[in-house]
Design a protein around this motif. Sequence first.
Motif, short mmCIF file in Angstrom:
data_model
loop_
_atom_site.label_atom_id
_atom_site.label_comp_id
_atom_site.label_asym_id
_atom_site.label_seq_id
_atom_site.Cartn_x
_atom_site.Cartn_y
_atom_site.Cartn_z
N SER A 58 40.58 50.51 48.08
CA SER A 58 40.37 50.07 46.70
C SER A 58 40.32 48.54 46.60
O SER A 58 40.26 48.01 45.48
CB SER A 58 41.48 50.61 45.81
N LEU A 62 35.53 45.03 48.26
CA LEU A 62 34.64 46.08 48.75
C LEU A 62 33.81 46.69 47.61
O LEU A 62 32.83 47.38 47.85
CB LEU A 62 35.44 47.20 49.43
N HIS A 63 34.24 46.45 46.37
CA HIS A 63 33.58 47.09 45.23
C HIS A 63 32.78 46.11 44.37
O HIS A 63 31.67 46.40 43.97
CB HIS A 63 34.63 47.80 44.36
N TYR A 64 33.39 44.96 44.09
CA TYR A 64 32.80 44.08 43.09
C TYR A 64 32.30 42.75 43.64
O TYR A 64 32.12 41.78 42.90
CB TYR A 64 33.81 43.85 41.95
N GLN A 66 33.44 40.29 45.12
CA GLN A 66 34.16 39.02 45.00
C GLN A 66 34.48 38.48 46.39
O GLN A 66 35.60 38.57 46.90
CB GLN A 66 35.42 39.20 44.14
N PRO A 144 44.25 45.90 45.38
CA PRO A 144 43.85 47.32 45.44
C PRO A 144 43.76 47.95 44.06
O PRO A 144 44.57 48.78 43.69
CB PRO A 144 44.97 47.94 46.28
N LYS A 145 42.73 47.59 43.31
CA LYS A 145 42.63 48.04 41.91
C LYS A 145 41.17 48.08 41.51
O LYS A 145 40.41 47.18 41.83
CB LYS A 145 43.40 47.06 41.04
N LEU A 146 40.78 49.10 40.74
CA LEU A 146 39.35 49.27 40.45
C LEU A 146 38.86 48.69 39.13
O LEU A 146 37.67 48.76 38.84
CB LEU A 146 38.98 50.76 40.53
N GLY A 147 39.75 48.12 38.33
CA GLY A 147 39.26 47.46 37.12
C GLY A 147 38.43 46.24 37.50
O GLY A 147 38.77 45.55 38.46
N VAL A 148 37.35 45.96 36.75
CA VAL A 148 36.53 44.79 37.07
C VAL A 148 37.24 43.55 36.51
O VAL A 148 37.28 43.33 35.30
CB VAL A 148 35.11 44.89 36.46
N HIS A 149 37.81 42.77 37.40
CA HIS A 149 38.63 41.63 37.03
C HIS A 149 38.80 40.78 38.27
O HIS A 149 38.75 41.32 39.37
CB HIS A 149 40.00 42.15 36.55
N PRO A 150 39.00 39.46 38.15
CA PRO A 150 39.27 38.71 39.37
C PRO A 150 40.52 39.26 40.06
O PRO A 150 41.50 39.60 39.40
CB PRO A 150 39.52 37.28 38.86
#
Lengths: 353, 353
Positions: A58, A62-64, A66, A144-150
């Motif tokens: 998470s 890997l997701h957003y 950054q 390790p968190k899926l909210g879109v945030h820095p």
Amino acid sequence: MDIRFEKSLKLKEKIKDENKLGFGTYFTDYMFLMDYDEKNGWNDPRIVPYGNIEIQPSAMGLHYGQTIFEGLKAYKNDGKVYLFRADENFKRMNESNDRLCIPPVDEEFMMEALKKLIDIERDWVPDSKEASLYIRPFIIATEPKLGVHPSDSYLLMIILSPSGPYYKDGLAPMKIYVEDKYVRAVKGGIGTAKAGGNYAASLKSQIEAEENGYFQVLWIDGVDRKYVEEVGSMNIFFVTDDGIITPELNGSILSGITRKSIIELLKAEGQKVVEKKIAIDEIMDLHKKGKLLEVFGTGTAAVVSPVGELFYNGEKVVINNGEIGKVSQHLYDELTDIQWARKKGPEGWQIEV
Amino acid sequence: MDIRFEKSLKLKEKIKDENKLGFGTYFTDYMFLMDYDEKNGWNDPRIVPYGNIEIQPSAMGLHYGQTIFEGLKAYKNDGKVYLFRADENFKRMNESNDRLCIPPVDEEFMMEALKKLIDIERDWVPDSKEASLYIRPFIIATEPKLGVHPSDSYLLMIILSPSGPYYKDGLAPMKIYVEDKYVRAVKGGIGTAKAGGNYAASLKSQIEAEENGYFQVLWIDGVDRKYVEEVGSMNIFFVTDDGIITPELNGSILSGITRKSIIELLKAEGQKVVEKKIAIDEIMDLHKKGKLLEVFGTGTAAVVSPVGELFYNGEKVVINNGEIGKVSQHLYDELTDIQWARKKGPEGWQIEV
């Protein structure tokens, strides 16, 4: 901060034939790592054996997207090892960090860390002609968190890759496809940052250009779709009968350190260099009038790379008979002489390790 | 392909108070993984205990943003577990893959894999009101090489996160900042793909909006800087006195599955919905004339999210007195009733696991 060092139990065998190194394929024995968390800031700088990293599935990077990176080289000459304007790379790293909401690094500390790493790995710096040690500092978001945030935590790494000459058979003009379908970046976006997303956006265009026999693409701006921006991994210069022109840093172009160095070298030589908005039609027109003498790209990987052909909108433009131009060759020789410290460069450009 | 299963030796304790779950913070006992290489294609699909992954520092996905993802949810009602239009997510995953030069997945197989994973984890699907199991499929490029090129190997994962209600205190109108400085994506770029780079580009704008008391930003197009595109994590709809309008899919907007579902629901009800280019000035003008009745966002996380205020160019626009509008409330109720299978939805929308 002290940089802790963890000794490798077994060192790798070095690649004997430096011509076979290629680019970014082999890595040295050690890497530099440093963590960031909100409580401790950047902490635990360490040089440890090169190897896999563990990451949570998470992890935001890997997701957003950054993530940011830098690219520079260490050069060996007569047993001594040099960096080229590495301070500029850490300055730009912080500019990328700012755009991507990544906390800034201490540029002086980063330079110290890099020197320490290179010092340990100095035997890995190739000494055959035009081979060098490619240096890749990069940062990934690890919260390790899926909210879109820095992210609130990051990992900074420096990895080192001994790399062969960019042109195996010596400097050679490249064929460039002027991209009029895909867009790399636009003003207001992240085009000025060395961020993963810009490169992800370039892949499809690059593949299509290769399929058509072109080496890289020349990007056109995303707003008016007429102004020249940059080549895949390089900035671009045009030698005309009335001086040298290059696209101005307009908010979507990467501010290349080789670009900056070439401009400074040219100015020191008393040559006319103008940074401005350049329409692709202006280039086509200069060519038709016989006023486009040379085109070349600049970047860390290839240094100065002559362009032998541009393909735009169904039209093939052969530049300087597809041969290496005098200005391109001169700038290539001049800058590589400085990078390898075969010649004294301007104050601060050559950093001995 | 058979999906191999590796049993976890110790299961985690579930979070008792589902209101405290938040979003994307907790993960379940298992995850799905699948590898890709050029020789074997997508291979070794497996469900294994949730945990860290090992990755080479030179993995392309960490440097060049070659990553894509999807987001959907599993819903529990009366002990049964449902997916909502998951086939659309895997279809879109392949569209993102195509844009990012990632090899396509077998959509039917992915559905089978997801169902198997959800079946194993069905106890993790929350059953309190408006809580659900967030599902995050994603792909990262893993080739350990620094040249900018599509990777020749990939890792696909599905991770699951039990998540609480989006609005802890029930549906509430949000304040939206109309972004006129930063740009998310532009036609010719990767805006239509669910790719990391688009989200990386949004972070700075999001932070600045939050600092000014706004929940998310409304993006304006990067070319003309006047047409409405989408909200941070949602598509956007405007209810006017002459029907409902939403920005058309123009090549830089994400094609939301909730967006599509809302349009289909409205059409089935005989309502007028028009997808078109919408200038922000048109919205401001509709408001001045009293013809802007409601504004709402649509997305997987919030489903239907009423907008109570828009801030644009120094002007505050209060919509429907900052209250939840009838249309927004109706669509929210309707779609959540279908997602939780409290009501029968259109053919194929509800997929029982």
